[in-house]
Design a protein around this motif. Sequence first.
Motif, mmCIF file in Angstrom:
data_model
loop_
_atom_site.group_PDB
_atom_site.id
_atom_site.type_symbol
_atom_site.label_atom_id
_atom_site.label_comp_id
_atom_site.label_asym_id
_atom_site.label_seq_id
_atom_site.Cartn_x
_atom_site.Cartn_y
_atom_site.Cartn_z
ATOM 1 N N GLY A 153 0.806 -1.213 0.000
ATOM 2 C CA GLY A 153 0.000 0.000 0.000
ATOM 3 C C GLY A 153 0.840 1.264 0.000
ATOM 4 N N ILE A 154 1.988 1.207 0.661
ATOM 5 C CA ILE A 154 2.877 2.375 0.692
ATOM 6 C C ILE A 154 3.527 2.550 -0.682
ATOM 7 C CG2 ILE A 154 4.781 3.456 1.901
ATOM 8 C CD1 ILE A 154 2.213 2.817 3.578
ATOM 9 N N TYR A 155 3.899 1.439 -1.314
ATOM 10 C CA TYR A 155 4.437 1.518 -2.678
ATOM 11 C C TYR A 155 3.373 2.058 -3.639
ATOM 12 C CZ TYR A 155 8.432 -1.362 -1.210
ATOM 13 O OH TYR A 155 9.558 -1.852 -0.599
ATOM 14 N N ALA A 156 2.140 1.624 -3.450
ATOM 15 C CA ALA A 156 1.059 2.087 -4.328
ATOM 16 C C ALA A 156 0.887 3.598 -4.210
ATOM 17 C CB ALA A 156 -0.239 1.371 -3.976
ATOM 18 N N ARG A 157 0.996 4.124 -3.012
ATOM 19 C CA ARG A 157 0.854 5.572 -2.830
ATOM 20 C C ARG A 157 2.037 6.317 -3.460
ATOM 21 N NH1 ARG A 157 0.018 10.337 0.398
ATOM 22 N NH2 ARG A 157 -2.228 10.480 0.704
ATOM 23 N N ALA A 158 3.244 5.759 -3.305
ATOM 24 C CA ALA A 158 4.416 6.384 -3.922
ATOM 25 C C ALA A 158 4.296 6.365 -5.453
ATOM 26 C CB ALA A 158 5.682 5.670 -3.469
ATOM 27 N N PHE A 159 3.653 5.333 -5.984
ATOM 28 C CA PHE A 159 3.404 5.265 -7.431
ATOM 29 C C PHE A 159 2.431 6.367 -7.858
ATOM 30 C CE2 PHE A 159 0.473 3.360 -10.676
ATOM 31 C CZ PHE A 159 1.337 3.462 -11.765
ATOM 32 N N LEU A 160 1.374 6.548 -7.104
ATOM 33 C CA LEU A 160 0.409 7.593 -7.420
ATOM 34 C C LEU A 160 1.062 8.972 -7.332
ATOM 35 C CD1 LEU A 160 -2.662 7.297 -8.092
ATOM 36 C CD2 LEU A 160 -3.110 8.110 -5.778
ATOM 37 N N ASP A 161 1.992 9.105 -6.403
ATOM 38 C CA ASP A 161 2.685 10.374 -6.164
ATOM 39 C C ASP A 161 3.776 10.646 -7.193
ATOM 40 O OD1 ASP A 161 3.374 12.697 -4.872
ATOM 41 O OD2 ASP A 161 4.528 11.731 -3.304
ATOM 42 N N GLY A 162 4.100 9.640 -8.018
ATOM 43 C CA GLY A 162 5.144 9.815 -9.021
ATOM 44 C C GLY A 162 6.537 9.453 -8.532
ATOM 45 N N ARG A 163 6.641 8.893 -7.335
ATOM 46 C CA ARG A 163 7.960 8.520 -6.815
ATOM 47 C C ARG A 163 8.385 7.126 -7.266
ATOM 48 N NH1 ARG A 163 9.010 9.353 -0.692
ATOM 49 N NH2 ARG A 163 6.915 8.513 -0.323
ATOM 50 N N LEU A 164 7.448 6.339 -7.753
ATOM 51 C CA LEU A 164 7.741 5.012 -8.298
ATOM 52 C C LEU A 164 7.041 4.884 -9.643
ATOM 53 C CD1 LEU A 164 7.257 2.690 -5.157
ATOM 54 C CD2 LEU A 164 9.428 3.373 -6.190
ATOM 55 N N ASN A 165 7.581 3.982 -10.506
ATOM 56 C CA ASN A 165 6.958 3.764 -11.804
ATOM 57 C C ASN A 165 6.475 2.325 -11.917
ATOM 58 O OD1 ASN A 165 9.238 2.136 -12.530
ATOM 59 N ND2 ASN A 165 10.357 3.999 -13.089
ATOM 60 N N GLU A 166 5.828 2.017 -13.022
ATOM 61 C CA GLU A 166 5.248 0.679 -13.209
ATOM 62 C C GLU A 166 6.307 -0.406 -13.213
ATOM 63 O OE1 GLU A 166 2.454 -0.112 -16.230
ATOM 64 O OE2 GLU A 166 1.186 1.644 -15.824
ATOM 65 N N GLU A 167 7.460 -0.126 -13.801
ATOM 66 C CA GLU A 167 8.524 -1.127 -13.841
ATOM 67 C C GLU A 167 8.944 -1.509 -12.421
ATOM 68 O OE1 GLU A 167 13.112 -1.759 -15.454
ATOM 69 O OE2 GLU A 167 12.088 0.158 -15.727
ATOM 70 N N GLN A 168 9.035 -0.514 -11.553
ATOM 71 C CA GLN A 168 9.420 -0.809 -10.174
ATOM 72 C C GLN A 168 8.340 -1.612 -9.465
ATOM 73 O OE1 GLN A 168 10.309 3.427 -9.515
ATOM 74 N NE2 GLN A 168 12.231 2.775 -8.560
ATOM 75 N N LEU A 169 7.072 -1.276 -9.709
ATOM 76 C CA LEU A 169 5.997 -2.069 -9.108
ATOM 77 C C LEU A 169 6.046 -3.506 -9.595
ATOM 78 C CD1 LEU A 169 2.819 0.226 -9.055
ATOM 79 C CD2 LEU A 169 4.710 0.102 -7.439
ATOM 80 N N ASP A 170 6.366 -3.685 -10.869
ATOM 81 C CA ASP A 170 6.441 -5.037 -11.417
ATOM 82 C C ASP A 170 7.637 -5.811 -10.871
ATOM 83 O OD1 ASP A 170 4.202 -5.575 -12.834
ATOM 84 O OD2 ASP A 170 5.001 -5.010 -14.792
#
Length: 900
Positions: A153-170
């Motif tokens: 959930g924290i990674y998901a929020r950082a993704f929404l915030d632009g601090r992480l990208n899809e490649e990192q989530l994958d």
Amino acid sequence: MTDPNAIQPSELDQLPDRDPEETAEWQASLDAVTKAAGPHRAAYLMRRTLERAEGAGIALPKLLETDYVNSIPTSAEPAVPGDEALEQRITAWNRWNAAAMVTRGSKYGVGGHIATFASAAWLYETGFNHFFKGKEADGSGDQLYIQGHASPGIYARAFLDGRLNEEQLDNFRREAGGNGLPSYPHPRRLPWLWEFPTVSMGLGPLSAIYQARFNRYLANRGIKDTAGSHVWAFLGDGEMDEPESTAALALAAREELDNLTFVINCNLQRLDGPVRANFKIVQELEAQFRGAGWNVVKTLWGTAWDELFQLDTTGALVRRLRQVPDAQIQTYQTRDAAYIRQDFFGGDPALVEMAKLLSDDKILECFHLSRGGHEARKVFAAYKAAVEHKGAPTVILAQTVKGHTLGEGFASKNANHQMKKLSVDEFKNMRDLLELPIKDSDFVDGVVPYGHPGADSPEVRYLQERRAALGGPAPARRVHPVAPLPAPAEKAFASFDKGSGSQNVATTMAFVRLVKDLVRDKETGKRWVPIVPDEARTFGMESLFPSLGIYSPKGQTYEPVDRDQLMYYKEAQNGQILNEGITEAGSMADFIAASTSYATHGEAMIPFYIFYSMFGWQRTADQMWQLGDQLGRGFLVGATAGRTTLTGEGLQHADGHSPVIAATNPAALSYDPAFAYEVATIVKDGLRRMYGEAAPGEDQNVFYYLTVYNEPMPQPAKPSVDRIDEGIVKGLYRFNTAESAGITPPANAPRIQLLGSGTAIHWALKAQALLAEEWGVAADVWSATSWSELRRDALEADEALLRGEERVPFVRQALQGAEGPVLAVSDYMRQVPDQIAQWVEQDWSSLGADGFGLSDTREAARRHFGVDAESIVVAALAQLAGRGEVKAASVKEAREKYGL
């Protein structure tokens, strides 16, 4: 104007009063007794009344518990600022992406947890939107201890915030490629995001308490204004069973740490099933925290329950909620309205009548969905109450449903902790529930898509505006550029080079004396943080009491019994020593907070934690891993070290293995110095490396483990040996040869190399003399200050060789050309010196104190383990006899001569 005597809003306001006049009469009676006979008489009568009620079988909460209702009634809840609709949509996107990330990763078999964040989403989102201060705020921002299993959930929020990208989530849980995300909060793996490792359960709550306490320590010592920093620890109700989770609750209350809030996600489930199947974990935790002196806020029921409480004119509903065990609450989550009507309402006539007024939809809304931890309004009220409460820490007990919004296949199921993915149909149902604009066509080849409303969407703009107002992104770790600490004056270290002459000095005393000199340094002295678990006098540290003071936020409110003595017990609000009482775990938590202050607060502190070596790594090795993960720096000092030096103490106090455990930690630099000048050299280099000008490519994020001894011995002067400081730091140098020791062996005498560490070098030196005088053997003696650093260097040389680089291990360089075989000895199990055996070109043998310790004199213990000087002589002769360099009969003769 508010009447100070008026009854304040409380949980009682949730319960309708069917006879206010009678209630007022009881209250008036209590007031009259208090006025006429005093508060003690009133308290006595109240206790006797409660005892009578209990004896009569009247169901009442225990004195440390309140009813199973919210602490803050709906009527007292403050309005939530901001845009509730946008916050709902942000939370929906984060729920979706957290579940998608774990599900997409499941095809690689790397695991992940979905249900925890699903239950706790609003506990985090409310904090991120309104409370958690970032690193760009005044001071140091807040410190967030995120529950490990909620990391998606924290990674998901950082993704929404632009601090992480899809490649990192994958690449969640796939770090080897260099662009992945660690499974849990691991600062060493993702140092710009994570600040505190928490997934080793129980260590997070313990560390959070000591972090809040260390914040006050910095402020009271005038080093950093931490008034604006609040510590938030997010925990699971099952996690509270870990002893460390509750070990320091009394400390937090005793020191009035109102800069600390625990948020316990009470979803009533642990890894395999209910936390308290036949009992009530919320009530248990409330009593535990109240008993320890904490402020307790219960956030259990959502607004849908308000109608039910209003209908409860007899108190039957509250009684029933108090009776139903957690496992049955969990069962209601999965059953239909008919079952709930029969099981929950059916046993009490008043509840039967109440149920008649409720529709099936209303019953299902209450029992399936409406929990306090799932509503921003309830959570906001609890957080606001926590940060405004003064004089004690606060715990928020927030009830949720594990797997909330993930569908019927997840919610409250015992197996949901092990369930790693949702089906496409389950995701589509989740999408419809969360009202997300994701089309069926977005599921390409059955792969669930990530969702993002766009970098310029109202949701993202709102999220970023809220974080900007609160001081920047969170969580976040920042290492502020600070100048290296200046090196202390050389005099403090050089004073050990001349030795102690005829005076016997233990290396423990030598270390304490060194620290006494270093804390006087004008530039860096105030940055030392001495930590000891109630054994300061054992280690000779009482001389530091009056000069440094023992930290206490209360100062010294009494006259110490030894006030007329030179080394009296002095406590002070700005005291420097953390004397923790008998708690190695608490002392380690202190050390972690101090050792990472360079990042948390931008203030480099130099902690040294001195402890019985047996009770350091053996008891708290998991915290040493936490320390390494958190990139901590400082000195751990295992005192009274070794298997045979602690006379009379016996099996459990005799440390023969701490260097073995220390060697398993990649961040630990483990040393076993023999002499005072070695201690000084190692500390000097440690200060340079961790706090000064580190060499290029040298990792500063390490910590040192030094074993020191309580055996007083004459400390020799530092020998004039070429590159001795390099040898001390790297782990090995030749202390003397037979010739330089004043021994004249016969011409062509057989020669052996004796390697000793710590106190064992004294046995090796005695054996050196015996070998020459009685057996005609020349022995050179080497000081092995660090077996594990020699091994680390050799492993790096092996890795370099695989890359095609030629590199000779330092141990091989040091021993190059040394004649004869090598015999190594230490006061530890043989496994300690044997770490380097494969890189020694000479014939290798070792001696060690393997097995359990025992109570006896040092001499008897060493003879028992076969590590004393005479045993070394016999082992050396046996090694030489095997090479044909001495007669085989000499071995038997020596055994008989020495009584072995």
